[in-house]
Design an enzyme around this catalytic site. Structure first.
Site, PDB file in Angstrom:
ATOM      1  N   CYS A   1     -27.684   5.668 -19.557  1.00 32.30           N
ATOM      2  CA  CYS A   1     -28.665   6.583 -18.976  1.00 32.30           C
ATOM      3  C   CYS A   1     -29.673   6.833 -20.078  1.00 32.30           C
ATOM      4  O   CYS A   1     -29.408   7.587 -21.003  1.00 32.30           O
ATOM      5  CB  CYS A   1     -28.015   7.889 -18.516  1.00 32.30           C
ATOM      6  SG  CYS A   1     -29.247   9.092 -17.964  1.00 32.30           S
TER       7      CYS A   1
ATOM      8  N   CYS B   1     -30.944  10.732 -20.180  1.00 38.87           N
ATOM      9  CA  CYS B   1     -30.072  11.854 -20.571  1.00 38.87           C
ATOM     10  C   CYS B   1     -28.665  11.342 -20.788  1.00 38.87           C
ATOM     11  O   CYS B   1     -28.426  10.608 -21.743  1.00 38.87           O
ATOM     12  CB  CYS B   1     -30.146  12.989 -19.556  1.00 38.87           C
ATOM     13  SG  CYS B   1     -30.035  12.495 -17.827  1.00 38.87           S
ATOM     14  N   SER B   2     -27.731  11.688 -19.925  1.00 36.91           N
ATOM     15  CA  SER B   2     -26.355  11.233 -20.140  1.00 36.91           C
ATOM     16  C   SER B   2     -25.607  11.134 -18.821  1.00 36.91           C
ATOM     17  O   SER B   2     -24.425  11.425 -18.761  1.00 36.91           O
ATOM     18  CB  SER B   2     -25.634  12.180 -21.094  1.00 36.91           C
ATOM     19  OG  SER B   2     -25.669  13.490 -20.569  1.00 36.91           O
ATOM     20  N   CYS B   3     -26.292  10.723 -17.743  1.00 35.96           N
ATOM     21  CA  CYS B   3     -25.643  10.604 -16.428  1.00 35.96           C
ATOM     22  C   CYS B   3     -24.438   9.680 -16.529  1.00 35.96           C
ATOM     23  O   CYS B   3     -24.513   8.619 -17.156  1.00 35.96           O
ATOM     24  CB  CYS B   3     -26.630  10.051 -15.404  1.00 35.96           C
ATOM     25  SG  CYS B   3     -28.047  11.135 -15.172  1.00 35.96           S
TER      26      CYS B   3
END
Lengths: 123, 236
Positions: free
Chosen positions: B141, B144-146
């Site tokens: 991602c 962000c950090s999906c």
């Protein structure tokens, strides 16, 4: 100056200052798998889910990934309607990075909302 | 003479050493000035709270004060978030290896396939991307950090780090080599950037040598990293 002071007064120290993106217009476009598309080369302020590295690049629609409320609106507590189509778009790595170090068949698939896509000639 | 060499008999500590000293305390030296402290790992409270830390605390306190949730419910939710693990995703992969019809349903709709096994994959649609002899998939991602937490647990720190998020898309083969994973040049490497409303997991290839294994043993081969795509399952 006074207005500026008032605007700042309600802000929590350290909270991010966020400019809002203009509301997405429904461009009424839909794409089918295999369609060539170009990602809009636009740099609006605010919360946007289209990565910088993909803007202006040409890819191919791999699939339709459903209709979702617009994250550019949701980010500011708005309802995000109408829902927008989300497409999985496949790019050749060599088209994204001119100096890509891997083999020519390497690809990237990025999820992009319909209002970021324009029809393109296949490259 | 370095600062550390000057330890001596006069040197008085008010804390236990838990960091590795490689010098001899008994010999030499003029001691430390009064009030001397060794550097220690800072506590969370040593830094000023961020905006989001304060907001989280305030909203949590308000929810409890207004009786909307209890402190125990809040605690239990945090406990169950922290308890998620890659085991659920590994079960899906093992079943898909053994049952082609299930694999078809999983590739069409991971959340529904998970529900068949009694696994709650959450409300966010998850796609499984299948590795084949001609295609290796990698998940990132970049924004962000999906991450599909309910199926493969909490994301590792490196997954959230800017280094992985920028390099996995820019030079994925170099990143894979650093993880000890070499993908032949004849294989297409496909990076999936989880930028929006979907989450991804890799359905790895069943490794050679696993032919006689049952579902449980197969699941034990499927690691978090192999479902992100930075690794592939192997029979030890």
């Amino acid at each position: 100056m006074e207005r500026r002071r008032r605007a700042r007064a309600g802000r929590v120290r350290g909270a991010p200052v966020i400019k809002r993106a203009p509301p997405a217009v429904d461009r009424g476009r839909s794409f089918a798998p295999g369609d060539a598309v170009r990602v809009r080369e636009a740099y609006p302020p605010g919360h946007v889910r289209t990565p910088f590295f993909i803007r202006g690049k040409v890819g191919v629609v791999e699939s339709h990934a459903g209709r979702h409320r617009n994250p550019e609106e949701l980010a500011y507590g708005r309802p995000g309607d109408p829902k927008l189509s989300l497409y999985r778009v496949r790019f050749r790595q060599g088209d994204i990075w001119p100096d890509y170090a891997g083999p020519a068949q390497d690809t990237a698939v990025v999820d992009i909302y319909e209002h970021w896509l324009d029809p393109a000639e296949a490259s | 003479m370095s600062a550390h060499d000057s330890h001596g008999p006069g040197h008085d500590h008010d804390h236990e050493h838990d960091h590795g000293h490689d010098h001899d305390h008994g010999a030499g030296g003029g001691g430390h000035p009064p009030g001397h402290r060794h550097p220690h790992q800072p506590d969370i409270e040593d830094r000023p709270p961020t905006h989001y830390m304060l907001m989280t605390q305030a909203v949590g306190d308000l929810l409890i004060a207004k009786g909307i949730v209890t402190a125990d419910e809040l605690r239990r939710t945090l406990e169950s978030i922290d308890a998620t693990s890659p085991a659920a995703g590994a079960r899906l992969v093992a079943r898909a290896w053994l049952d082609p019809a299930f694999k078809g349903r999983m590739l069409a709709d991971v959340n529904a396939a998970a529900a068949e096994l009694g696994i709650d994959a959450g409300g966010i649609p998850i796609r499984a991307v299948e590795n084949t002899p001609a295609l290796h998939n990698l998940i990132v991602c970049t924004l962000c950090s999906c991450y599909p937490r309910l199926l493969i647990g909490l994301p590792p720190d490196w997954y959230k780090a800017r280094a992985y998020r920028s390099r996995a898309i820019r030079e994925p083969r170099a990143v894979l080599r650093e993880f000890g994973t070499s993908i032949p040049d004849a294989v297409e490497l496909r990076v999936h950037d989880s930028t929006a409303d979907l989450r991804y997991m890799v359905l790895p290839m069943r490794p050679a040598g696993s032919e006689s294994m049952g579902e449980g043993e197969l699941a034990s081969l499927v690691t978090r990293d192999s479902m992100i795509g930075v690794s592939v399952p192997r029979v030890a």
